[in-house]
Design a protein around this motif. Structure first.
Motif, short mmCIF file in Angstrom:
data_model
loop_
_atom_site.label_atom_id
_atom_site.label_comp_id
_atom_site.label_asym_id
_atom_site.label_seq_id
_atom_site.Cartn_x
_atom_site.Cartn_y
_atom_site.Cartn_z
N ASP A 157 5.26 5.81 2.51
CA ASP A 157 5.73 6.01 1.28
C ASP A 157 6.10 4.81 0.06
O ASP A 157 6.13 3.87 0.89
N LEU A 158 6.61 4.91 -0.75
CA LEU A 158 6.48 4.07 -1.68
C LEU A 158 8.39 3.36 -1.04
O LEU A 158 8.01 1.94 -1.65
N GLU A 159 8.77 3.33 -0.67
CA GLU A 159 9.35 2.41 0.71
C GLU A 159 8.97 1.87 1.32
O GLU A 159 9.42 0.29 1.10
N ALA A 160 8.19 1.86 2.26
CA ALA A 160 7.52 0.69 2.74
C ALA A 160 6.98 -0.11 2.16
O ALA A 160 6.62 -0.72 2.95
N LEU A 161 6.47 0.91 1.19
CA LEU A 161 5.37 0.11 0.24
C LEU A 161 5.41 -1.41 -0.15
O LEU A 161 5.59 -2.96 0.23
N GLU A 162 6.84 -1.01 -0.22
CA GLU A 162 8.32 -1.81 -1.19
C GLU A 162 8.09 -3.44 -0.39
O GLU A 162 7.91 -4.30 -0.20
N LYS A 163 8.66 -2.85 1.45
CA LYS A 163 8.50 -3.83 1.92
C LYS A 163 7.43 -4.53 2.20
O LYS A 163 7.89 -5.98 2.69
N TYR A 164 6.07 -4.06 3.01
CA TYR A 164 5.14 -4.91 2.75
C TYR A 164 4.98 -6.04 1.24
O TYR A 164 4.80 -6.96 1.95
N MET A 165 5.46 -5.36 0.10
CA MET A 165 5.23 -6.49 -0.60
C MET A 165 6.22 -7.53 -0.37
O MET A 165 5.96 -8.79 -1.22
N ILE A 173 -6.79 0.95 0.27
CA ILE A 173 -6.95 1.65 -0.17
C ILE A 173 -7.94 2.88 0.53
O ILE A 173 -9.21 2.57 0.33
N GLY A 174 -8.23 3.90 1.28
CA GLY A 174 -8.84 4.38 1.80
C GLY A 174 -9.49 6.10 0.96
O GLY A 174 -8.73 6.59 -0.44
N GLY A 175 -9.97 6.28 1.33
CA GLY A 175 -10.35 8.16 0.52
C GLY A 175 -9.99 8.93 0.29
O GLY A 175 -9.62 10.27 -0.53
N VAL A 176 -8.60 9.08 1.46
CA VAL A 176 -7.23 10.00 0.86
C VAL A 176 -6.64 10.38 -0.07
O VAL A 176 -6.21 10.52 -0.81
N VAL A 177 -6.79 8.36 -1.25
CA VAL A 177 -6.63 8.84 -2.58
C VAL A 177 -7.53 9.92 -3.29
O VAL A 177 -6.24 10.12 -4.27
N SER A 178 -8.22 10.40 -2.84
CA SER A 178 -8.91 11.08 -3.99
C SER A 178 -8.71 12.77 -3.62
O SER A 178 -9.01 13.59 -3.90
N ASP A 180 -6.47 15.96 -3.10
CA ASP A 180 -5.24 16.53 -3.54
C ASP A 180 -4.05 16.34 -3.72
O ASP A 180 -2.90 16.24 -3.57
N ASN A 181 -3.77 15.89 -1.97
CA ASN A 181 -2.39 15.75 -0.53
C ASN A 181 -2.23 14.50 -0.90
O ASN A 181 -1.39 14.07 0.17
N GLY A 182 -2.94 13.70 -0.95
CA GLY A 182 -2.82 12.12 -0.50
C GLY A 182 -1.91 11.47 -1.96
O GLY A 182 -1.78 10.66 -2.26
N THR A 183 -0.70 12.11 -1.86
CA THR A 183 0.08 12.01 -2.80
C THR A 183 0.63 10.31 -2.17
O THR A 183 1.14 9.81 -3.43
N ASN A 184 1.06 9.89 -0.91
CA ASN A 184 1.82 8.41 -0.38
C ASN A 184 0.31 7.64 -1.18
O ASN A 184 0.06 6.65 -2.03
N GLU A 185 -0.93 7.60 -1.16
CA GLU A 185 -1.48 6.91 -1.27
C GLU A 185 -2.17 6.55 -2.88
O GLU A 185 -2.56 5.79 -3.38
N GLN A 186 -1.71 7.96 -3.24
CA GLN A 186 -2.37 7.65 -4.85
C GLN A 186 -1.09 6.75 -5.77
O GLN A 186 -1.14 6.55 -6.51
N ASN A 187 0.58 7.03 -5.08
CA ASN A 187 1.18 6.13 -5.19
C ASN A 187 0.63 5.56 -5.18
O ASN A 187 0.99 3.63 -6.00
N ALA A 188 0.62 4.22 -3.63
CA ALA A 188 -0.05 3.53 -3.52
C ALA A 188 -0.84 2.74 -4.75
O ALA A 188 -1.16 1.37 -4.88
N ALA A 189 -1.94 3.34 -4.63
CA ALA A 189 -3.08 2.99 -5.61
C ALA A 189 -2.49 2.42 -7.15
O ALA A 189 -2.59 1.34 -7.77
N ARG A 190 -1.66 3.43 -7.55
CA ARG A 190 -0.85 2.94 -8.45
C ARG A 190 -0.26 1.57 -9.08
O ARG A 190 -0.06 1.33 -9.83
N ASN A 191 1.04 1.09 -7.46
CA ASN A 191 1.33 0.42 -7.32
C ASN A 191 1.45 -1.11 -6.37
O ASN A 191 2.85 -1.90 -6.52
N VAL A 192 0.77 -0.81 -6.16
CA VAL A 192 0.53 -2.26 -5.55
C VAL A 192 -0.21 -3.47 -6.66
O VAL A 192 -1.16 -3.34 -6.87
#
Length: 253
Positions: A157-165, A173-178, A180-192
């Motif tokens: 989730d975005l909380e983990a992403l923030e800690k890593y940042m 980012i891998g293929g799950v970003v594509s 429909d249920n790849g919400t976490n990956e899509q959020n990361a792709a937008r926010n990294v």
């Protein structure tokens, strides 16, 4: 367009029939190189052998968390010898995985920390596997912010992403970003932050759309790039160039 698949298992048996064809075909898809993580000692050796033969193939050495029950001190000694090879550009993939098994957490952590210490000793980047284990991974990595760290195939989730940042890590980012249920990956792709973003396939796994259901391979990283560029409202050529440069810098290529 220039791309690098920062994480693909071309040493996997799924590629026994067409591994060399794929290596020779990469340039037709804009791929300048692929980076192959290792899961155990035998896999590390195979990756090194391929890296010695092919200029567009880079090797890691490491022991995957799913392999720790079969790992002893002799293996760790062998790993250090392999990791000193000039063709090994990183220690990976290493980390914690509680999805399949969580009754060996202590040994997983011991092997993880041992390999982080090896990365520190050899001054090489470390590539981290995280599955159902983010809290423990974050706790361990707090002591290793001096290392160059890539969180591979980010899925939390975005909380983990923030800690890593906050700790200065890179995110792949891998293929799950594509999916429909790849919400976490899509959020990361937008926010990294763009300067800490990389792309991967994790092939032969996690095949992106529109090829989902088929075996994945490094050439599908183009689809990952296409989706991430769309999520960031960027031209794919610009995203490819930036992630290519990020990957080269991170791995000292």
């Amino acid at each position: 367009m220039r791309l690098i698949d920062s994480h693909c298992h071309l040493t996997d048996e799924a590629f026994d029939d067409d591994r060399l064809f794929i290596l020779n075909d990469l340039s037709n898809f804009g791929l300048k190189a692929i980076i192959n993580p290792a899961t155990n000692i035998a896999d590390s050796k195979m990756a090194i052998e391929l890296a010695e033969k092919y200029d567009n193939f880079y090797a890691m050495a490491g022991i995957h968390p799913e392999e720790v029950d079969d790992t002893d001190n002799k293996d760790l000694e062998e790993l250090e010898k392999l990791a000193k090879n000039e063709k090994v550009i990183a220690i990976g993939e290493i980390g914690l995985d509680y999805y399949w098994k969580d009754d060996n957490k202590k040994k997983q952590k011991e092997i993880f920390i041992h390999q982080l210490e090896l990365a520190r000793k050899l001054e090489k980047p470390a590539v981290i596997h995280v599955r159902d284990s983010k809290d423990d991974v974050i706790e361990v990595l707090k002591d290793y912010t001096d290392l160059k760290i890539q969180i591979h195939c980010f899925s939390d989730d975005l909380e983990a992403l923030e800690k890593y940042m906050e700790m200065g890590f890179f995110i792949s980012i891998g293929g799950v970003v594509s999916f429909d249920n790849g919400t976490n990956e899509q959020n990361a792709a937008r926010n990294v932050p763009i300067e800490r973003l990389m792309l991967e396939t994790d092939s032969p796994y996690l095949t992106p759309e529109p090829y989902r259901g088929l075996r994945n391979d490094p050439r599908r990283v183009v689809e990952v790039a296409r989706k991430v560029a769309d999520l960031r409202d960027m031209k794919i050529d610009k995203l490819a160039k930036r992630t290519y440069n990020n990957t080269k810098e991170f791995f000292n290529l």
